[in-house]
Scaffold this motif. Structure first.
Motif, short mmCIF file in Angstrom:
data_model
loop_
_atom_site.label_atom_id
_atom_site.label_comp_id
_atom_site.label_asym_id
_atom_site.label_seq_id
_atom_site.Cartn_x
_atom_site.Cartn_y
_atom_site.Cartn_z
N LYS A 1 16.25 -43.88 44.37
CA LYS A 1 15.29 -44.01 45.47
C LYS A 1 15.57 -43.01 46.58
CE LYS A 1 13.63 -47.36 48.89
NZ LYS A 1 13.76 -48.76 49.39
N ASP A 2 16.85 -42.89 46.98
CA ASP A 2 17.21 -42.00 48.08
C ASP A 2 16.97 -40.54 47.71
OD1 ASP A 2 17.92 -44.12 49.64
OD2 ASP A 2 20.05 -44.00 49.20
N MET A 3 17.28 -40.16 46.46
CA MET A 3 17.11 -38.77 46.06
C MET A 3 15.63 -38.40 45.97
SD MET A 3 20.15 -38.07 43.31
CE MET A 3 19.64 -39.42 42.26
N ALA B 1 11.08 -33.00 51.51
CA ALA B 1 11.13 -31.54 51.41
C ALA B 1 9.86 -30.97 50.80
CB ALA B 1 12.34 -31.12 50.56
N GLY B 2 8.90 -31.84 50.45
CA GLY B 2 7.62 -31.38 49.95
C GLY B 2 7.51 -31.27 48.45
N PHE B 3 8.38 -31.98 47.71
CA PHE B 3 8.36 -31.92 46.25
C PHE B 3 7.86 -33.26 45.67
CE2 PHE B 3 11.63 -28.81 47.39
CZ PHE B 3 11.22 -27.71 46.64
N ARG B 4 7.03 -33.17 44.65
CA ARG B 4 6.64 -34.33 43.85
C ARG B 4 7.59 -34.36 42.66
NH1 ARG B 4 2.08 -31.58 45.12
NH2 ARG B 4 2.12 -30.55 43.07
N ALA C 1 21.51 -33.15 39.81
CA ALA C 1 22.40 -33.89 40.70
C ALA C 1 23.52 -34.52 39.88
CB ALA C 1 21.61 -34.97 41.44
N GLY C 2 24.72 -33.98 40.03
CA GLY C 2 25.86 -34.48 39.26
C GLY C 2 27.02 -33.52 39.36
N GLY C 3 27.99 -33.70 38.48
CA GLY C 3 29.16 -32.83 38.46
C GLY C 3 28.97 -31.65 37.53
N ASP C 4 30.06 -30.95 37.24
CA ASP C 4 29.99 -29.76 36.40
C ASP C 4 29.48 -30.06 35.00
OD1 ASP C 4 30.95 -27.80 38.27
OD2 ASP C 4 32.96 -28.63 38.04
N GLY C 5 29.87 -31.20 34.45
CA GLY C 5 29.40 -31.56 33.12
C GLY C 5 27.90 -31.75 33.08
N ALA D 1 24.02 -31.26 49.91
CA ALA D 1 22.99 -30.32 49.46
C ALA D 1 21.59 -30.81 49.77
CB ALA D 1 23.14 -30.06 47.97
N TRP D 2 21.40 -32.13 49.95
CA TRP D 2 20.06 -32.62 50.25
C TRP D 2 19.57 -32.06 51.57
CZ3 TRP D 2 17.72 -34.07 46.23
CH2 TRP D 2 18.35 -34.80 45.22
N LYS D 3 20.50 -31.72 52.47
CA LYS D 3 20.10 -31.12 53.74
C LYS D 3 19.48 -29.74 53.54
CE LYS D 3 23.61 -33.54 56.48
NZ LYS D 3 24.80 -33.40 57.36
N HIS D 4 19.76 -29.12 52.41
CA HIS D 4 19.23 -27.79 52.13
C HIS D 4 17.90 -27.85 51.38
CE1 HIS D 4 23.11 -26.34 53.37
NE2 HIS D 4 23.73 -26.92 52.36
#
Length: 305
Positions: A19-21, A28-31, A56-60, A97-100
């Motif tokens: 929900k938050d993501m 940011a204007g994305f659907r 959204a996650g780690g290197d894997g 990164a969400w701030k970007h």
């Protein structure tokens, strides 16, 4: 603009709910269309088209999407949620990164090559590195799952330090673009990014989009300097040396510690060859609007041989 959001719900710690993501992307204007990398629709979603792919996650998780996405022409943004986040850190993507996200539409872009390792077990794409020696042997080191992110990174570094203290020279023959690498080697890493292992700045100058690998070699006579560096690696330069080329060949014995990103391929029964090269079209990564942190004035360039 339409976005595909690939999310590893098990990555790292903290609150990164679906929900938050989705709300952050909407602001940011994305659907955005959500997909869990653990869900049954993951493979099908990799074939979909959009204006942006968000991982959204780690290197894997980053590797899982980068090496399998059907259309590499779609730009990609990374939201680091893992422990080491070596890919994101190497690209200067740090912090929240969400701030970007609002700057992704007009943000800077960095080409990112996908590597291909070919050996007796077949072909394996990779994003971080292919290597043999101490870093490969450190993969799979058990750490306390209840430890904090910082503690896990330190535990990984401590394990690598212990391995390095008693590591024997590798029984390998190596050449880069046909030029043989000489010397008693404790590690060889064909790097696509600058940070490896437990968030170690092994070769920060590595360029992920120049169609060339930075092959970093650690020699036996550099063991002492490397041990010193591992005690305080952040903000400093490792003592290993680098050679640059488009094609790496490693001839190795079956018991040689070998890694492809964070995976250990099947061991061959006899001496075998591994070939590493860039594979196909690069991916464009969207970077934060702000430039990455500049190197400290005390940092020095690594030796190139």
């Amino acid at each position: 603009m339409d976005a595909l959001l690939f999310h590893n719900p098990n990555a790292g710690s903290g609150d990164h709910s679906r929900k938050d993501m989705l709300a952050a992307l909407s602001r940011a204007g994305f659907r955005a269309t959500y997909c869990s990398t653990k869900g049954p629709d993951f493979k099908d979603m990799l074939k979909e088209s959009a204006d942006l792919v968000v991982v959204a996650g780690g290197d894997g998780t980053v590797r899982k999407v980068m090496t399998r996405i059907a259309d590499r022409s779609i730009p990609m943004a990374i939201v680091p949620l893992g422990t080491a986040n070596n890919v994101a850190t190497s690209l200067g993507i740090v912090g929240d990164a969400w701030k970007h996200a609002e700057g992704w539409k007009a943000g800077r872009r960095q080409r990112f090559d996908i590597g291909l390792a070919t050996g007796p077990w077949g072909e394996r794409p990779f994003v971080e590195a292919v290597g043999c020696g101490i870093f490969a042997k450190a993969i799979g080191t058990k750490v306390d799952e209840d430890a904090t992110r910082e503690q896990k990174i330190q535990l990984g570094r401590d394990a690598l330090l212990d391995i390095l203290k008693k590591a024997p020279p590798l029984d390998v023959d190596i050449d880069i673009d046909g030029v043989r690498v000489e010397g008693d080697l404790l590690a060889v890493e064909g790097l696509n990014i600058g940070f490896i292992g437990s968030k170690l700045p092994f070769y920060p100058k590595a360029n992920s989009g120049d169609r060339v690998f930075d092959v970093v070699c650690l020699r036996k006579d550099q063991r002492s300097a490397m041990l010193d560096w591992l005690t305080a690696p952040d903000g400093t330069v490792s003592p290993a040396t680098a050679v640059h080329g488009r094609r790496l060949r490693i001839e190795y014995e079956g018991d040689t510690p070998l890694r492809i990103d964070d995976k250990l391929p099947d061991r061959p029964e006899k001496r075998a060859e591994l070939f590493v090269e860039v594979h196909g079209k690069p991916i464009e990564i969207l970077l934060p609007v702000e430039p990455p942190h500049a190197p400290d004035e005390n940092e020095t360039d690594q030796e190139q041989v």
